[in-house]
Design an enzyme around this catalytic site. Structure first.
Site, mmCIF file in Angstrom:
data_model
loop_
_atom_site.group_PDB
_atom_site.id
_atom_site.type_symbol
_atom_site.label_atom_id
_atom_site.label_comp_id
_atom_site.label_asym_id
_atom_site.label_seq_id
_atom_site.Cartn_x
_atom_site.Cartn_y
_atom_site.Cartn_z
ATOM 1 N N TYR A 60 -2.486 -0.927 10.199
ATOM 2 C CA TYR A 60 -2.696 -1.044 8.902
ATOM 3 C C TYR A 60 -1.461 -0.358 8.251
ATOM 4 O O TYR A 60 -0.389 -1.208 7.775
ATOM 5 C CB TYR A 60 -3.659 -0.327 8.353
ATOM 6 N N SER A 67 0.732 -1.521 0.117
ATOM 7 C CA SER A 67 0.350 -0.249 -0.037
ATOM 8 C C SER A 67 1.094 0.685 0.086
ATOM 9 O O SER A 67 2.108 1.530 0.384
ATOM 10 C CB SER A 67 -0.717 0.221 1.022
HETATM 11 P P1 NAD Z 1 -11.904 -5.839 0.170
HETATM 12 O O1 NAD Z 1 -12.487 -5.555 1.111
HETATM 13 O O2 NAD Z 1 -12.558 -5.710 -1.911
HETATM 14 O O3 NAD Z 1 -11.248 -7.280 -0.496
HETATM 15 C C1 NAD Z 1 -10.532 -7.910 0.539
HETATM 16 C C2 NAD Z 1 -10.590 -9.407 0.183
HETATM 17 O O4 NAD Z 1 -9.872 -10.226 1.234
HETATM 18 C C3 NAD Z 1 -12.075 -10.045 0.316
HETATM 19 O O5 NAD Z 1 -11.887 -11.189 -0.941
HETATM 20 C C4 NAD Z 1 -12.082 -10.901 1.460
HETATM 21 O O6 NAD Z 1 -13.186 -11.858 1.907
HETATM 22 C C5 NAD Z 1 -10.910 -11.034 2.416
HETATM 23 N N1 NAD Z 1 -10.512 -11.337 3.204
HETATM 24 C C6 NAD Z 1 -10.710 -10.805 4.590
HETATM 25 N N2 NAD Z 1 -10.111 -11.229 5.453
HETATM 26 C C7 NAD Z 1 -9.939 -12.616 5.334
HETATM 27 C C8 NAD Z 1 -9.430 -13.178 5.955
HETATM 28 N N3 NAD Z 1 -9.191 -13.855 7.026
HETATM 29 N N4 NAD Z 1 -8.769 -14.357 5.464
HETATM 30 C C9 NAD Z 1 -9.038 -14.660 4.133
HETATM 31 N N5 NAD Z 1 -9.471 -13.405 2.789
HETATM 32 C C10 NAD Z 1 -9.701 -12.719 4.166
HETATM 33 O O7 NAD Z 1 -10.499 -5.011 -0.140
HETATM 34 P P2 NAD Z 1 -9.508 -4.897 -1.229
HETATM 35 O O8 NAD Z 1 -9.444 -2.853 -1.578
HETATM 36 O O9 NAD Z 1 -9.188 -5.751 -3.048
HETATM 37 O O10 NAD Z 1 -7.925 -4.518 -0.677
HETATM 38 C C11 NAD Z 1 -7.460 -5.711 -0.988
HETATM 39 C C12 NAD Z 1 -5.761 -5.620 -0.161
HETATM 40 O O11 NAD Z 1 -5.247 -4.731 -1.087
HETATM 41 C C13 NAD Z 1 -5.480 -5.278 0.727
HETATM 42 O O12 NAD Z 1 -4.602 -5.875 1.351
HETATM 43 C C14 NAD Z 1 -5.126 -3.680 1.086
HETATM 44 O O13 NAD Z 1 -4.762 -3.615 2.796
HETATM 45 C C15 NAD Z 1 -5.029 -3.767 0.183
HETATM 46 N N6 NAD Z 1 -4.546 -1.896 -1.034
HETATM 47 C C16 NAD Z 1 -6.173 -1.973 -0.663
HETATM 48 C C17 NAD Z 1 -6.126 -0.545 -1.646
HETATM 49 C C18 NAD Z 1 -7.124 -0.157 -1.592
HETATM 50 O O14 NAD Z 1 -7.724 1.688 -1.829
HETATM 51 N N7 NAD Z 1 -8.182 -0.415 -1.712
HETATM 52 C C19 NAD Z 1 -4.848 0.568 -1.129
HETATM 53 C C20 NAD Z 1 -4.280 0.135 -0.737
HETATM 54 C C21 NAD Z 1 -3.775 -1.518 -0.510
#
Ligand code: NAD
Length: 261
Positions: free
Chosen positions: A156, A143
């Site tokens: 985080y 991130s």
């Molecule tokens: P999201 O909430 O859309 O998806 C999260 C996924 O993780 C889902 O499939 C959920 O079922 C799964 N999950 C959650 N807890 C879990 C567990 N205990 N075991 C197995 N699966 C689990 O989120 P996203 O925005 O797509 O985020 C994905 C990654 O990207 C994360 O690591 C997040 O930190 C990172 N990220 C997101 C952003 C953003 O702005 N959305 C920015 C930077 C990094």
């Protein structure tokens, strides 16, 4: 379809960025194991769509990324049913927004387990298989918060800085085995994870929903636009190419200029 014959395992891929990775990998011919929670019928339909796109198998694991034994079992199942895994993307992650003095202890533990320790357990199980195959691609969704901090996101930011260090260490340990390990560091991507943190940010900062989006989230990004999951997935595909064989230990920002400021 440059990934025909390869197997990819993507954690946290029933939603958001993870699902975009899975779709991009399948579109290039990879057999995919997706992971995460959600509606069983929707997950089955997604697996069918992935299999149709790749022309091979796609399966789901409901392994909880806070459970080290479940992570090891997931990697074994992937190996037994699909082969590989040749490509592993440590992507599962959650968020909680609160000041340090009010941060719930269980949320701290959960975020460190899911956003950081799960990547270690995943690598620990997958690296021996990749070393035996003499080829592997490990990608972590870090991130912008692996490079910079924001208030009220202590767990985080800690987990994401940690995953950047873990990826660099893994890159050094695997460098002579045809394996690369890299991080992708998106800024704000419009996914359910960002949508869910809006109410807490409204509470922590005393703002309205529109103020959170326009005055807190988007000003972080000089482009004033959200990153899309598909843009993140396109970078991951590049890292899977043979042309990217010398890219290892890198942490790619894709944040509309956030961390350049
Ligand atoms: P999201 O909430 O859309 O998806 C999260 C996924 O993780 C889902 O499939 C959920 O079922 C799964 N999950 C959650 N807890 C879990 C567990 N205990 N075991 C197995 N699966 C689990 O989120 P996203 O925005 O797509 O985020 C994905 C990654 O990207 C994360 O690591 C997040 O930190 C990172 N990220 C997101 C952003 C953003 O702005 N959305 C920015 C930077 C990094």
């Amino acid at each position: 379809m440059f990934l025909t014959g390869k197997t990819a395992l993507v954690t946290g891929s029933t939603s958001g960025i993870g699902l975009a990775y899975a779709r991009a990998l399948a579109a290039e011919g990879a057999a995919v194991m997706i992971n995460g929670f959600g509606d069983a019928a929707e997950i089955a339909a997604e697996c069918a769509a992935l299999a149709a796109a790749s022309g091979t198998d796609a399966i789901h694991s409901d392994a909880d990324m806070s459970d080290p034994a479940a992570i090891a079992a997931m990697v074994r199942t992937c190996h037994d049913r699909l082969g590989g895994p040749d490509i592993v993307i440590a992507n599962a992650g959650i968020q909680h927004v609160a000041p340090i003095e009010d941060f719930p202890l269980d949320k701290w533990d959960q975020i460190i387990a899911i956003n950081l320790s799960s990547a270690f357990h995943l690598m620990r199980a997958a690296i021996p298989l990749m070393k035996a195959a003499k080829w592997g691609r490990i990608i972590a969704t870090a991130s912008a918060h692996s490079l910079t901090a924001s208030p009220f996101k202590s767990a985080y930011v800690t987990a994401k800085h940690g995953i950047a260090g873990l990826a660099k260490t893994a890159a050094l340990e695997t460098a002579t085995f045809g394996i690369t390990v890299n991080c992708i560091s998106p800024g704000y991507v419009w996914t359910p994870l960002v949508e869910r943190q809006i109410p807490d940010t409204m509470k922590a900062r005393g703002l309205t929903r529109d103020q959170v989006i326009n005055d807190v989230l988007l000003p972080a990004q000089p482009t004033r636009q959200f990153v899309t999951p598909e843009q993140v997935a396109a970078l991951a595909l590049f890292l899977c190419r043979d042309e990217a064989a010398q890219v290892t230990g890198a942490n790619y920002a894709m944040d509309g200029g956030w961390t350049a400021a």
